[in-house]
Design an enzyme around this catalytic site. Structure first.
Site, PDB file in Angstrom:
ATOM      1  N   ASP A 161      81.419 -19.836 -17.626  1.00  0.00           N
ATOM      2  CA  ASP A 161      81.760 -19.742 -16.339  1.00  0.00           C
ATOM      3  C   ASP A 161      83.368 -20.557 -16.294  1.00  0.00           C
ATOM      4  O   ASP A 161      83.394 -21.578 -16.954  1.00  0.00           O
ATOM      5  CB  ASP A 161      80.883 -20.578 -15.524  1.00  0.00           C
ATOM      6  CG  ASP A 161      79.659 -20.000 -14.970  1.00  0.00           C
ATOM      7  OD1 ASP A 161      79.467 -18.681 -15.233  1.00  0.00           O
ATOM      8  OD2 ASP A 161      78.773 -20.664 -14.768  1.00  0.00           O
ATOM      9  N   GLU A 210      80.558 -12.287  -9.310  1.00  0.00           N
ATOM     10  CA  GLU A 210      80.948 -13.469 -10.013  1.00  0.00           C
ATOM     11  C   GLU A 210      82.303 -13.354 -10.574  1.00  0.00           C
ATOM     12  O   GLU A 210      82.137 -12.922 -11.717  1.00  0.00           O
ATOM     13  CB  GLU A 210      79.898 -14.274 -10.547  1.00  0.00           C
ATOM     14  CG  GLU A 210      78.563 -14.519  -9.754  1.00  0.00           C
ATOM     15  CD  GLU A 210      77.671 -15.347 -10.709  1.00  0.00           C
ATOM     16  OE1 GLU A 210      77.639 -15.594 -11.877  1.00  0.00           O
ATOM     17  OE2 GLU A 210      76.519 -15.894 -10.057  1.00  0.00           O
ATOM     18  N   HIS A 213      82.066 -15.542 -14.075  1.00  0.00           N
ATOM     19  CA  HIS A 213      81.254 -15.494 -15.088  1.00  0.00           C
ATOM     20  C   HIS A 213      81.648 -14.472 -15.907  1.00  0.00           C
ATOM     21  O   HIS A 213      81.420 -13.167 -15.854  1.00  0.00           O
ATOM     22  CB  HIS A 213      79.969 -15.028 -14.527  1.00  0.00           C
ATOM     23  CG  HIS A 213      78.598 -15.226 -15.362  1.00  0.00           C
ATOM     24  ND1 HIS A 213      77.679 -16.208 -15.553  1.00  0.00           N
ATOM     25  CD2 HIS A 213      78.313 -14.163 -16.408  1.00  0.00           C
ATOM     26  CE1 HIS A 213      76.920 -15.722 -16.434  1.00  0.00           C
ATOM     27  NE2 HIS A 213      77.361 -14.738 -17.008  1.00  0.00           N
TER      28      HIS A 213
END
Length: 238
Positions: A161, A210, A213
């Site tokens: 992340d 996301e 990610h």
């Protein structure tokens, strides 16, 4: 065969320094076997052989005879349909960490700050996180943005992340349009990373977009990036 060669390059450089003699021997035997398959262009043996190599490496990080891990083209698959045993604990990938450091350094040369604020996460760590999200938002909502324990890419040690200089935007939609997010989307593949949960692909990946990610896959990242496909689509797995 290029796909297999790219993944093979990553697997054969795995750090075996803490493997037992028997474990290392098993890995080296599978490396030699895979090299022979590539040299002899034995296309029908590529998939089985590279998956055997990947499994011989991962066996070091889990209890013997535990639940099997799913591989495709030598890449570990971690999603809602393919999970890992609780004993699987490889830690953060050393290769991925080196690649991230180089990527962060290059981004810094362009005036951008990249921070890997969450990488490896154990089964128990994921369980605690997931349970907290379920308690806060309910299971249906939590399942859109958090993995159930055993199914998280973070447990593979290959998920990073990544955020920018503003920590308040880490793992938030406010990161989506930042300079760092845009730079990552256009450049991460050069360092072996792919955006794992792209926009408009929730029905495929199982998770909402996301922008932070990323998954380390090594040299094959460029091929996946150029294809415009998710990892599931590229590997043809559910």
């Amino acid at each position: 065969m290029t796909d297999y060669q790219d993944v093979f390059n990553m697997l054969k450089n795995h750090d075996l320094s803490d493997f037992t003699a028997d474990e290392e021997a098993a890995v080296q035997a599978n490396i030699a076997k895979m090299q022979a398959v590539l040299d002899n262009k034995q296309v029908d043996l590529l998939e089985t052989t590279i998956n055997e190599l990947a499994a011989s490496i991962d066996a070091h990080y889990m209890v013997e005879n535990d639940v099997a891990i799913t591989y495709k083209k030598g890449l570990i698959i971690a999603n809602k349909n393919n999970c890992m045993p609780s004993s699987y604990a490889p830690g953060e990938s050393a290769q991925a960490a080196v690649a991230f450091s180089q990527m962060a350094a290059d981004a810094a040369n362009e005036g951008l700050s990249l921070n890997d604020f969450s990488t490896y996460r154990s089964y128990s760590g994921q369980k605690s996180l997931y349970d907290r999200y379920v308690a806060a938002d309910g299971q249906e909502a939590a399942d859109r943005y958090s993995s159930r324990p055993g199914c998280s890419e973070h447990q593979t040690g290959l998920a990073f992340d990544i955020g920018g200089s503003n920590s308040a935007a880490w793992a938030e939609t406010t990161f989506d349009d930042t300079e760092e997010a845009i730079w990552l989307a256009n450049n991460a593949y050069k360092y072996g990373f792919i955006l794992r949960y792209p926009p408009g692909k929730e029905s495929v990946t199982g998770y909402m977009y996301e922008s932070w990610h990323y998954r380390y896959v090594g040299d094959i990242a460029k091929t996946i990036y150029d294809s415009g496909k998710t990892l599931e689509e590229y590997l043809e797995v559910e």
